[in-house]
Scaffold this active site. Sequence first.
Site, short mmCIF file in Angstrom:
data_model
loop_
_atom_site.label_atom_id
_atom_site.label_comp_id
_atom_site.label_asym_id
_atom_site.label_seq_id
_atom_site.Cartn_x
_atom_site.Cartn_y
_atom_site.Cartn_z
N ASN A 9 0.88 -1.18 0.00
CA ASN A 9 0.00 0.00 0.00
C ASN A 9 0.91 1.21 0.00
O ASN A 9 1.45 1.60 1.03
CB ASN A 9 -0.90 -0.03 1.24
CG ASN A 9 -1.70 1.26 1.39
OD1 ASN A 9 -1.78 2.07 0.46
ND2 ASN A 9 -2.30 1.45 2.56
N TRP A 10 1.07 1.78 -1.19
CA TRP A 10 2.03 2.89 -1.32
C TRP A 10 1.52 4.18 -0.66
O TRP A 10 2.27 5.13 -0.49
CB TRP A 10 2.32 3.17 -2.79
CG TRP A 10 3.15 2.12 -3.47
CD1 TRP A 10 3.61 0.95 -2.93
CD2 TRP A 10 3.62 2.13 -4.84
NE1 TRP A 10 4.33 0.24 -3.86
CE2 TRP A 10 4.36 0.94 -5.04
CE3 TRP A 10 3.49 3.03 -5.89
CZ2 TRP A 10 4.97 0.63 -6.25
CZ3 TRP A 10 4.08 2.73 -7.11
CH2 TRP A 10 4.82 1.55 -7.28
N LYS A 11 0.23 4.21 -0.36
CA LYS A 11 -0.39 5.44 0.18
C LYS A 11 -0.09 6.61 -0.76
O LYS A 11 0.02 6.40 -1.97
CB LYS A 11 0.09 5.70 1.62
CG LYS A 11 -0.09 4.45 2.49
CD LYS A 11 -0.02 4.71 3.97
CE LYS A 11 -0.24 3.41 4.71
NZ LYS A 11 -0.34 3.56 6.16
N HIS A 95 -9.76 1.71 4.42
CA HIS A 95 -8.52 1.87 5.17
C HIS A 95 -8.76 2.83 6.33
O HIS A 95 -9.53 3.79 6.21
CB HIS A 95 -7.42 2.41 4.25
CG HIS A 95 -6.06 2.36 4.90
ND1 HIS A 95 -5.65 3.29 5.82
CD2 HIS A 95 -5.05 1.45 4.79
CE1 HIS A 95 -4.43 2.95 6.25
NE2 HIS A 95 -4.06 1.85 5.64
N GLU A 97 -7.14 5.17 7.46
CA GLU A 97 -6.88 6.59 7.16
C GLU A 97 -8.07 7.23 6.46
O GLU A 97 -8.33 8.41 6.63
CB GLU A 97 -5.58 6.71 6.33
CG GLU A 97 -4.35 6.46 7.21
CD GLU A 97 -3.16 5.86 6.48
OE1 GLU A 97 -3.11 5.90 5.25
OE2 GLU A 97 -2.27 5.32 7.18
N GLU A 166 -6.01 -4.49 10.34
CA GLU A 166 -4.97 -3.50 10.58
C GLU A 166 -5.29 -2.73 11.86
O GLU A 166 -6.09 -1.78 11.83
CB GLU A 166 -4.90 -2.51 9.41
CG GLU A 166 -4.53 -3.13 8.09
CD GLU A 166 -3.87 -2.14 7.14
OE1 GLU A 166 -2.79 -2.45 6.63
OE2 GLU A 166 -4.43 -1.04 6.93
N GLY A 172 2.02 2.48 10.71
CA GLY A 172 3.03 3.52 10.55
C GLY A 172 3.70 3.92 11.86
O GLY A 172 4.41 4.92 11.92
N SER A 210 2.78 -1.93 10.38
CA SER A 210 4.22 -2.05 10.67
C SER A 210 4.77 -3.44 10.43
O SER A 210 5.68 -3.89 11.12
CB SER A 210 4.53 -1.58 12.09
OG SER A 210 4.17 -0.21 12.25
N GLY A 231 2.58 -1.06 4.27
CA GLY A 231 2.70 0.35 3.95
C GLY A 231 4.16 0.75 3.76
O GLY A 231 4.76 0.53 2.70
N GLY A 232 4.75 1.33 4.79
CA GLY A 232 6.10 1.87 4.70
C GLY A 232 7.11 0.92 4.06
O GLY A 232 7.90 1.33 3.19
#
Length: 251
Positions: A9-11, A95, A97, A166, A172, A210, A231-232
């Site tokens: 998930n590149w966001k 998501h 966010e 999640e 993150g 994470s 993600g990251g």
Amino acid sequence: MGNKLIVGNWKMNGSLADNATLLAGVLNGLPAAGAARVAVCVPAVYLHQMQSLLKDTPVAWGAQDVSAHERGAFTGEVSATMLRDLACRYVIVGHSERRQYHGESDELVATKAQRALACGVTPIVCVGETLAQREAGDTEMVVKRQLASVIHTVGHCTSELVVAYEPVWAIGTGKTATPEMAQAVHAVLRAQIAAATPNASRVAILYGGSMNAGNAAELLAQPDIDGGLIGGASLKAPDFLSIVDAAGVAH
Ligand code: PGA
């Protein structure tokens, strides 16, 4: 459940140049006989680039959100039909966010999942509790409520979903749920899916929050963790590839 599914998930990250470099690194480093299924969910403006760079490769692509509407006067929105047009395999819906910063309700998330399914795009439905909800002992209730809304709306198509657990406090932050904590929630979700469809074994339940090269193997070794939403660590080819490797050996 068959092969593990690892989804980046590149966001809101990337550029044409950076994406090309990242994907070249990922494609070059993928194990020859891919034991894991791999996909990247990218900002909508880069889906066309994914189609040209990833077509005929083992890496699938998807979007990070979709409109709940079919078409028309919804300025700024991207429809499920458009995602299908760009050969998206997946779309992330709900998501945390989006729930948090864009006020997305369980009902809206469910409608988005339904729209995606209607267009042949697999929704990756995210559920997860906040820290306050976990501390109040509400984790199970929260994730079940979030998933129930989607199951209620999509009905017999429940077996076509991908679900991602999640925990919001792990996204993150560098704080990961322990494998035992994650497994416990995954087992709850698995039971909920099994009660809704005879084909529950088709539904991959991913863990996200994470997940990284260091912790992926033990998370993915849990019986009800079918993959990861990353993600990251999906923004650096070596990190993403280590997770894909870990997924290839976990069983
Ligand atoms: P993270 O994000 O891996 O950076 O914690 C996961 C996600 O939000 O999907």
